[in-house]
Design an enzyme around this catalytic site. Structure first.
Site, mmCIF file in Angstrom:
data_model
loop_
_atom_site.group_PDB
_atom_site.id
_atom_site.type_symbol
_atom_site.label_atom_id
_atom_site.label_comp_id
_atom_site.label_asym_id
_atom_site.label_seq_id
_atom_site.Cartn_x
_atom_site.Cartn_y
_atom_site.Cartn_z
ATOM 1 N N HIS A 123 -2.592 7.292 7.115
ATOM 2 C CA HIS A 123 -1.708 8.260 6.449
ATOM 3 C C HIS A 123 -2.498 9.478 5.980
ATOM 4 C CE1 HIS A 123 2.236 6.460 6.387
ATOM 5 N NE2 HIS A 123 1.773 5.321 5.909
ATOM 6 N N CYS B 204 6.354 0.133 7.376
ATOM 7 C CA CYS B 204 5.858 1.320 6.682
ATOM 8 C C CYS B 204 6.975 1.845 5.791
ATOM 9 C CB CYS B 204 5.436 2.374 7.700
ATOM 10 S SG CYS B 204 4.825 3.902 6.950
ATOM 11 N N LEU B 205 6.628 2.184 4.569
ATOM 12 C CA LEU B 205 7.634 2.697 3.644
ATOM 13 C C LEU B 205 8.175 4.056 4.091
ATOM 14 C CD1 LEU B 205 5.998 1.631 0.265
ATOM 15 C CD2 LEU B 205 7.856 0.497 1.520
ATOM 16 N N GLY C 150 0.833 -1.184 0.000
ATOM 17 C CA GLY C 150 0.000 0.000 0.000
ATOM 18 C C GLY C 150 0.870 1.237 0.000
ATOM 19 N N GLN D 78 2.767 9.959 1.407
ATOM 20 C CA GLN D 78 4.073 9.304 1.457
ATOM 21 C C GLN D 78 4.955 9.680 0.274
ATOM 22 O OE1 GLN D 78 2.263 5.240 2.329
ATOM 23 N NE2 GLN D 78 4.238 5.176 3.402
ATOM 24 N N HIS E 257 -3.969 1.089 7.777
ATOM 25 C CA HIS E 257 -2.641 1.704 7.736
ATOM 26 C C HIS E 257 -2.631 2.864 6.733
ATOM 27 C CE1 HIS E 257 1.876 1.353 7.998
ATOM 28 N NE2 HIS E 257 1.728 2.070 6.899
ATOM 29 N N GLU E 258 -3.119 2.615 5.525
ATOM 30 C CA GLU E 258 -3.096 3.656 4.487
ATOM 31 C C GLU E 258 -4.065 4.784 4.811
ATOM 32 O OE1 GLU E 258 -0.582 3.596 2.627
ATOM 33 O OE2 GLU E 258 -0.079 1.521 3.067
#
Length: 187
Positions: free
Chosen positions: A144, A98-99, A46, A51, A140-141
């Protein structure tokens, strides 16, 4: 299409609620295509627009579940409803990455079931009832888009471990990003 730099924790766009998408145009289509390419190159399951430095309410996802069902799409201006989760100590199975905190993983309890409502690039509304890891990905997304990183939701010893990792890497301040490349993946 292009691989975009991924912003690391500390950049204001990651810690500020994103604004709704109002223009469904070629720029939006290009952004979504670039987000998919960036997520695949990273690799991730994702990726939210903040991000990659864009403060819009968009995320992409790509995941194959245990039944080999392929979940791939874009959620624009999403709404998310989730079941309640008791506060328990997370197990190893509950670890997330997480990226925007590359290479780090911490345990986090999430709701097991969610309902995602959003529109796609054609402004067509859709709804997905998700459980397990797909529900985790959506939560999670979606976080953000509200300016929340998973590290902000940690509890107990995980809070100190995340803070230590962020400090050790020199993150937590503006100006940090990384660019996913094949060379990085081979290293």
């Amino acid at each position: 299409m292009a691989v975009l730099p991924i912003i690391i924790t500390g950049e204001p766009v990651l810690h500020t609620p994103a604004t709704p998408v109002t223009a469904f145009d070629s720029e939006l289509s290009t952004l979504v295509a670039d987000m998919f390419e960036t997520m695949e190159e990273a690799p991730g399951v994702g990726l939210a627009a903040p991000q990659v430095g864009v403060g819009l309410r968009i995320f992409v996802y790509d995941w194959i579940d245990e039944n080999d069902t392929h979940w791939r799409g874009v959620a624009i201006n999403p709404e998310l409803w989730q079941s309640t989760t008791p506060i328990l100590e997370p197990s190893e199975a509950d670890e997330e990455g997480c990226l925007s905190l590359p290479g780090e993983r911490f345990g986090l309890m999430r709701a097991d079931r969610v309902i995602l409502r959003a529109v796609n690039l054609d402004q067509k509304p859709f709804e997905i009832e998700a459980s397990g890891w797909l529900a985790r990905i959506f939560q999670h997304e979606y976080d953000h888009l509200d300016g929340v990183l998973y590290s902000d939701r940690l509890r107990g010893a995980e809070v100190k471990a995340a803070a230590k990792a962020i400090r050790k890497q020199g993150w937590g301040q503006p100006g940090n990003s990384w660019l996913p490349t094949e060379e990085q993946l081979d290293a």
